[in-house]
Structure formats: structure tokens, C-alpha cells
Scaffold this motif. Structure first.
Motif, PDB file in Angstrom:
ATOM      1  N   HIS A 218     -31.889   0.977  -2.184  1.00  0.00           N
ATOM      2  CA  HIS A 218     -31.635   0.761  -3.611  1.00  0.00           C
ATOM      3  C   HIS A 218     -30.141   0.679  -3.899  1.00  0.00           C
ATOM      4  O   HIS A 218     -29.720  -0.029  -4.821  1.00  0.00           O
ATOM      5  CB  HIS A 218     -32.269   1.883  -4.437  1.00  0.00           C
ATOM      6  N   ALA A 219     -29.340   1.403  -3.122  1.00  0.00           N
ATOM      7  CA  ALA A 219     -27.897   1.334  -3.294  1.00  0.00           C
ATOM      8  C   ALA A 219     -27.339   0.007  -2.784  1.00  0.00           C
ATOM      9  O   ALA A 219     -26.283  -0.444  -3.244  1.00  0.00           O
ATOM     10  CB  ALA A 219     -27.224   2.492  -2.554  1.00  0.00           C
ATOM     11  N   LEU A 220     -28.066  -0.620  -1.868  1.00  0.00           N
ATOM     12  CA  LEU A 220     -27.621  -1.891  -1.304  1.00  0.00           C
ATOM     13  C   LEU A 220     -28.059  -3.090  -2.127  1.00  0.00           C
ATOM     14  O   LEU A 220     -27.361  -4.097  -2.196  1.00  0.00           O
ATOM     15  CB  LEU A 220     -28.157  -2.049   0.124  1.00  0.00           C
ATOM     16  N   SER A 221     -29.240  -3.002  -2.731  1.00  0.00           N
ATOM     17  CA  SER A 221     -29.819  -4.153  -3.412  1.00  0.00           C
ATOM     18  C   SER A 221     -30.457  -3.743  -4.737  1.00  0.00           C
ATOM     19  O   SER A 221     -31.037  -2.664  -4.847  1.00  0.00           O
ATOM     20  CB  SER A 221     -30.867  -4.822  -2.517  1.00  0.00           C
ATOM     21  N   THR A 222     -30.369  -4.640  -5.714  1.00  0.00           N
ATOM     22  CA  THR A 222     -31.003  -4.404  -7.012  1.00  0.00           C
ATOM     23  C   THR A 222     -32.372  -5.069  -7.104  1.00  0.00           C
ATOM     24  O   THR A 222     -33.015  -5.011  -8.148  1.00  0.00           O
ATOM     25  CB  THR A 222     -30.112  -4.944  -8.145  1.00  0.00           C
ATOM     26  N   ALA A 223     -32.809  -5.683  -6.009  1.00  0.00           N
ATOM     27  CA  ALA A 223     -34.067  -6.436  -6.038  1.00  0.00           C
ATOM     28  C   ALA A 223     -35.286  -5.583  -5.727  1.00  0.00           C
ATOM     29  O   ALA A 223     -36.421  -6.061  -5.822  1.00  0.00           O
ATOM     30  CB  ALA A 223     -33.997  -7.604  -5.049  1.00  0.00           C
ATOM     31  N   LEU A 224     -35.085  -4.324  -5.367  1.00  0.00           N
ATOM     32  CA  LEU A 224     -36.214  -3.477  -4.980  1.00  0.00           C
ATOM     33  C   LEU A 224     -37.007  -3.028  -6.199  1.00  0.00           C
ATOM     34  O   LEU A 224     -36.442  -2.816  -7.267  1.00  0.00           O
ATOM     35  CB  LEU A 224     -35.724  -2.255  -4.193  1.00  0.00           C
TER      36      LEU A 224
ATOM     37  N   ILE B  97     -31.379  -5.851   5.677  1.00  0.00           N
ATOM     38  CA  ILE B  97     -30.950  -7.047   6.403  1.00  0.00           C
ATOM     39  C   ILE B  97     -30.195  -8.014   5.495  1.00  0.00           C
ATOM     40  O   ILE B  97     -29.147  -8.565   5.875  1.00  0.00           O
ATOM     41  CB  ILE B  97     -32.159  -7.760   7.041  1.00  0.00           C
ATOM     42  N   ALA B  98     -30.712  -8.243   4.300  1.00  0.00           N
ATOM     43  CA  ALA B  98     -30.097  -9.197   3.368  1.00  0.00           C
ATOM     44  C   ALA B  98     -30.145  -8.626   1.950  1.00  0.00           C
ATOM     45  O   ALA B  98     -31.059  -8.948   1.187  1.00  0.00           O
ATOM     46  CB  ALA B  98     -30.812 -10.545   3.434  1.00  0.00           C
ATOM     47  N   PRO B  99     -29.205  -7.771   1.587  1.00  0.00           N
ATOM     48  CA  PRO B  99     -29.228  -7.139   0.263  1.00  0.00           C
ATOM     49  C   PRO B  99     -29.252  -8.125  -0.903  1.00  0.00           C
ATOM     50  O   PRO B  99     -29.892  -7.865  -1.922  1.00  0.00           O
ATOM     51  CB  PRO B  99     -27.940  -6.307   0.250  1.00  0.00           C
ATOM     52  N   ALA B 100     -28.581  -9.259  -0.734  1.00  0.00           N
ATOM     53  CA  ALA B 100     -28.508 -10.227  -1.830  1.00  0.00           C
ATOM     54  C   ALA B 100     -29.786 -11.041  -1.986  1.00  0.00           C
ATOM     55  O   ALA B 100     -30.100 -11.515  -3.087  1.00  0.00           O
ATOM     56  CB  ALA B 100     -27.321 -11.162  -1.626  1.00  0.00           C
TER      57      ALA B 100
ATOM     58  N   ASP C  37     -35.959 -13.365   1.304  1.00  0.00           N
ATOM     59  CA  ASP C  37     -35.841 -14.397   2.335  1.00  0.00           C
ATOM     60  C   ASP C  37     -36.020 -13.843   3.751  1.00  0.00           C
ATOM     61  O   ASP C  37     -36.065 -14.611   4.714  1.00  0.00           O
ATOM     62  CB  ASP C  37     -34.464 -15.073   2.252  1.00  0.00           C
ATOM     63  N   VAL C  38     -36.123 -12.536   3.888  1.00  0.00           N
ATOM     64  CA  VAL C  38     -36.236 -11.901   5.199  1.00  0.00           C
ATOM     65  C   VAL C  38     -37.702 -11.664   5.541  1.00  0.00           C
ATOM     66  O   VAL C  38     -38.466 -11.166   4.715  1.00  0.00           O
ATOM     67  CB  VAL C  38     -35.471 -10.560   5.231  1.00  0.00           C
TER      68      VAL C  38
END
Length: 227
Positions: A91-97, A130-133, A137-138
Motif C-alpha cells: 500500500h505504501a508503494l502503490s495506490t491501486a490496491l 513488481i510494478a507499483p505504477a 499489468d503484472v
């Protein structure tokens, strides 16, 4: 190296791995008790005196059950703690979760949904690492799918074992013993794949978090010099 909002998942991951392998030994002990039960029931079916054999099988099973249950509780606690940490890091890496750290743990205890949602939670952690942004796509790695398949199969066998435990006749005892042995067999690849998942995701996530922290440090240093 992590910042205040994240945590290195490797230490709790190592604890979880050690405990799940100890729990596997307890499960193998249950399988040994099951084999002894099968042998004793076969002796009874032939008309042999098998009272001592049944008592021995019962002793082995009871001792193994105590070890297994104790280590299983500890292992489950460590694994769930690890899942919580990697989800919080993700969650700290990505806002998409979409699944929160708390619910990544709680879903395991929800009937029906517990067969799907925990896998979804850990999958989103892997993709975000793997791909925070662009985590969507992963692709979910095969090792994660194999682990979940073994987990579901293990749950099904455990459920059958519990149902057969209510039986009072020798046939139910033998069938339950064979299911217990099957559960121990499945526990081997289950433990191995979970170990691989913990090691791989912990290593990948810690590396990403370290790069992220170093990048922030360099940025802070550049801004400081610019002043």
C-alpha cells in the motif's frame, strides 16, 4: 532499509518459514500415527489381538496432534503477520490496491470468501511490488497459484478428516487414517511453495523499498544543497 511507514518483511518471513516446517514435522507424525492405526485395524479384521497396537497408534497420534496444533497456531500467526506486513508495504508503494492490510488477514476466517479473497490480497501485493505504477499489468506468478491450489486441497482433506473422526467403526477409522496420510503428503509441496512465496516476495519487496528509500534520501540531499 525502509522508511517509517514500511517494514522489512524478511525477519518475520524467516520465522514463518521455520515454523511451517516444524508444523510439517508434526503433520508427518500424524501420518505415522495413521499408519499405525491402519495396521492395528487390519490386525483386528484378521481376528488378531491388537489392543496394544491400537493403544500405541493412539499414543503416537495424540502426541503428534499436540505438537502439530501448537506449531500450527504459531506458524499461522507468523504467516498472517508476514501477510499483513507485505500488504502494508504494498500500500505504501502503490495506490491501486483495494484490499487493506487488515482484511488481507481477516479474509482467511470468512466462510466461502476465504477460499478466494486471501489469494487476491496476496496477488495484489505481488503485482504492486513488481510494478507499483501499473500492478494490473503484472501476471500472477505460477508459484503463487500452486501454493493456493495446495492450500485449498489441504483444507478439503482436513475437512474430510474431521467428518470421518465422528465415525465409531473401524472402516471410518481406516478411511480417516488414509485421508490423514494424504493430507501429510500434500503438506510437503504446500510448505515448499509457501516457503518459496515468502522468500521471493520478501526479497523483491525489500529491494524495492530500499531503492525507494535511497531515492528519497538522494532527493532530500539534492533539495538541501539547492537551498
Amino acid at each position: 532499509m525502509t522508511d517509517g511507514r514500511t517494514k522489512d518483511p524478511r525477519p518475520i518471513g524467516r520465522v514463518a518459514i521455520a515454523l511451517i516446517w516444524v508444523a510439517l514435522l508434526g503433520r508427518i507424525g500424524l501420518a505415522a500415527g495413521a499408519l499405525a492405526t491402519i495396521a492395528a485395524q487390519d490386525a483386528l479384521a484378521r481376528g488378531d489381538a491388537a489392543t496394544d497396537a491400537l493403544a500405541t497408534a493412539s499414543s503416537i497420534t495424540d502426541a503428534a496432534a499436540l505438537v502439530y496444533l501448537a506449531t500450527l497456531v504459531l506458524a499461522a500467526g507468523a504467516v498472517l503477520r508476514w501477510i499483513y506486513i507485505v500488504n502494508r508495504n504494498a500500500h505504501a508503494l502503490s495506490t491501486a490496491l483495494r484490499i487493506t492490510p487488515l482484511w488481507s488477514v481477516l479474509w482467511f476466517f470468512v466462510p466461502v470468501a476465504g477460499l478466494i479473497r486471501p489469494f487476491a490480497a496476496l496477488s495484489q501485493c505481488w503485482r504492486a511490488t513488481i510494478a507499483p505504477a501499473a500492478p494490473e499489468d503484472v501476471r500472477v506468478p505460477p508459484i503463487l497459484r500452486w501454493w493456493w491450489a495446495f492450500w485449498l486441497l489441504s483444507l478439503a482433506l482436513d475437512n474430510i478428516t474431521l467428518r470421518l473422526a465422528d465415525g465409531r467403526d473401524g472402516a471410518s477409522a481406516v478411511t480417516g487414517a488414509w485421508v490423514t496420510i494424504a493430507g501429510a503428503v500434500i503438506a510437503v509441496p504446500l510448505t515448499a511453495t509457501l516457503t518459496a512465496v515468502i522468500l521471493q516476495l520478501s526479497r523483491r519487496q525489500n529491494a524495492v523499498l530500499a531503492r525507494r528509500t535511497i531515492s528519497r534520501f538522494h532527493m532530500f540531499g539534492w533539495q538541501h544543497r539547492a537551498r
